[in-house]
Motif scaffolding. Sequence first.
Motif, mmCIF file in Angstrom:
data_model
loop_
_atom_site.group_PDB
_atom_site.id
_atom_site.type_symbol
_atom_site.label_atom_id
_atom_site.label_comp_id
_atom_site.label_asym_id
_atom_site.label_seq_id
_atom_site.Cartn_x
_atom_site.Cartn_y
_atom_site.Cartn_z
ATOM 1 N N LEU A 81 0.855 -1.181 0.000
ATOM 2 C CA LEU A 81 0.000 0.000 0.000
ATOM 3 C C LEU A 81 0.893 1.233 0.000
ATOM 4 N N VAL A 82 0.644 2.137 -0.926
ATOM 5 C CA VAL A 82 1.357 3.409 -0.969
ATOM 6 C C VAL A 82 0.364 4.487 -0.571
ATOM 7 N N LEU A 83 0.712 5.257 0.424
ATOM 8 C CA LEU A 83 -0.155 6.310 0.945
ATOM 9 C C LEU A 83 0.350 7.645 0.412
ATOM 10 N N LEU A 102 6.840 11.428 7.759
ATOM 11 C CA LEU A 102 6.365 10.048 7.629
ATOM 12 C C LEU A 102 6.915 9.350 6.393
ATOM 13 N N ARG A 103 7.134 10.106 5.327
ATOM 14 C CA ARG A 103 7.456 9.505 4.035
ATOM 15 C C ARG A 103 8.744 8.671 4.084
ATOM 16 N N GLY A 104 8.718 7.654 3.236
ATOM 17 C CA GLY A 104 9.920 6.853 3.053
ATOM 18 C C GLY A 104 10.151 5.763 4.075
ATOM 19 N N ARG A 105 9.300 5.658 5.100
ATOM 20 C CA ARG A 105 9.481 4.622 6.129
ATOM 21 C C ARG A 105 8.309 3.652 6.062
ATOM 22 N N TRP A 106 8.610 2.404 5.778
ATOM 23 C CA TRP A 106 7.577 1.376 5.688
ATOM 24 C C TRP A 106 6.931 1.162 7.051
ATOM 25 N N ARG A 107 5.633 0.981 7.045
ATOM 26 C CA ARG A 107 4.860 0.668 8.250
ATOM 27 C C ARG A 107 4.051 -0.597 7.973
ATOM 28 N N ILE A 118 -0.515 -5.231 6.139
ATOM 29 C CA ILE A 118 -0.097 -4.828 4.790
ATOM 30 C C ILE A 118 1.067 -3.852 4.937
ATOM 31 N N PRO A 119 2.173 -4.102 4.254
ATOM 32 C CA PRO A 119 3.245 -3.106 4.254
ATOM 33 C C PRO A 119 2.745 -1.828 3.582
ATOM 34 N N ALA A 120 2.889 -0.706 4.263
ATOM 35 C CA ALA A 120 2.397 0.579 3.766
ATOM 36 C C ALA A 120 3.536 1.590 3.745
ATOM 37 N N LEU A 121 3.647 2.300 2.627
ATOM 38 C CA LEU A 121 4.702 3.289 2.456
ATOM 39 C C LEU A 121 4.098 4.670 2.242
ATOM 40 N N PRO A 122 4.208 5.559 3.231
ATOM 41 C CA PRO A 122 3.778 6.940 3.002
ATOM 42 C C PRO A 122 4.766 7.645 2.063
#
Length: 160
Positions: A81-83, A102-107, A118-122
């Motif tokens: 998921l890309v936010l 927040l950007r660039g750090r997987w959550r 789900i791996p999410a990347l802002p």
Amino acid sequence: RVGEGRGGEEDRAGLRFVGPPGRLLDRMLAGVGLPRARGEVYITNVLPWRPPGNRNPTDAEIAVCLPFLIRHIVLARPRLLVLAGGVPARSLLGAREGITRLRGRWRELELPGLDAPIPALPTLHPAYLLRNPGAKRDAWADLLSLRRRYDGMLPQMRQN
């Protein structure tokens, strides 16, 4: 990819991420080998409508739409998921920081109805990048991270 909300061109076209931000998004995704046309990228928004004056959604609007967005994600079952932008990042992750922090750090996004997070990347929204071209370097780094994560999942995806 989850965006903030629809803009005027999206309303007129009935599509997500069109106009200059959409064209930039298409070029960005194609640049890392994930073009929308191949069907490997699905896009939705936090709000299914454009807020008046194209302003950011209010907390009340997000609260109304969030259960539908979460259900939408659960039904789509994305592998990643890309936010895109602060609104989806804060809405789904419950974060208080702005998107530049927040950007660039997987959550790991845990949602009821999913077996695993789900791996999410802002990352930065394409409209932001059009207003702040100097930030494209950060967005490119995020996309390269997305591609690496996607490539790491390919062996598992081929087995399923």
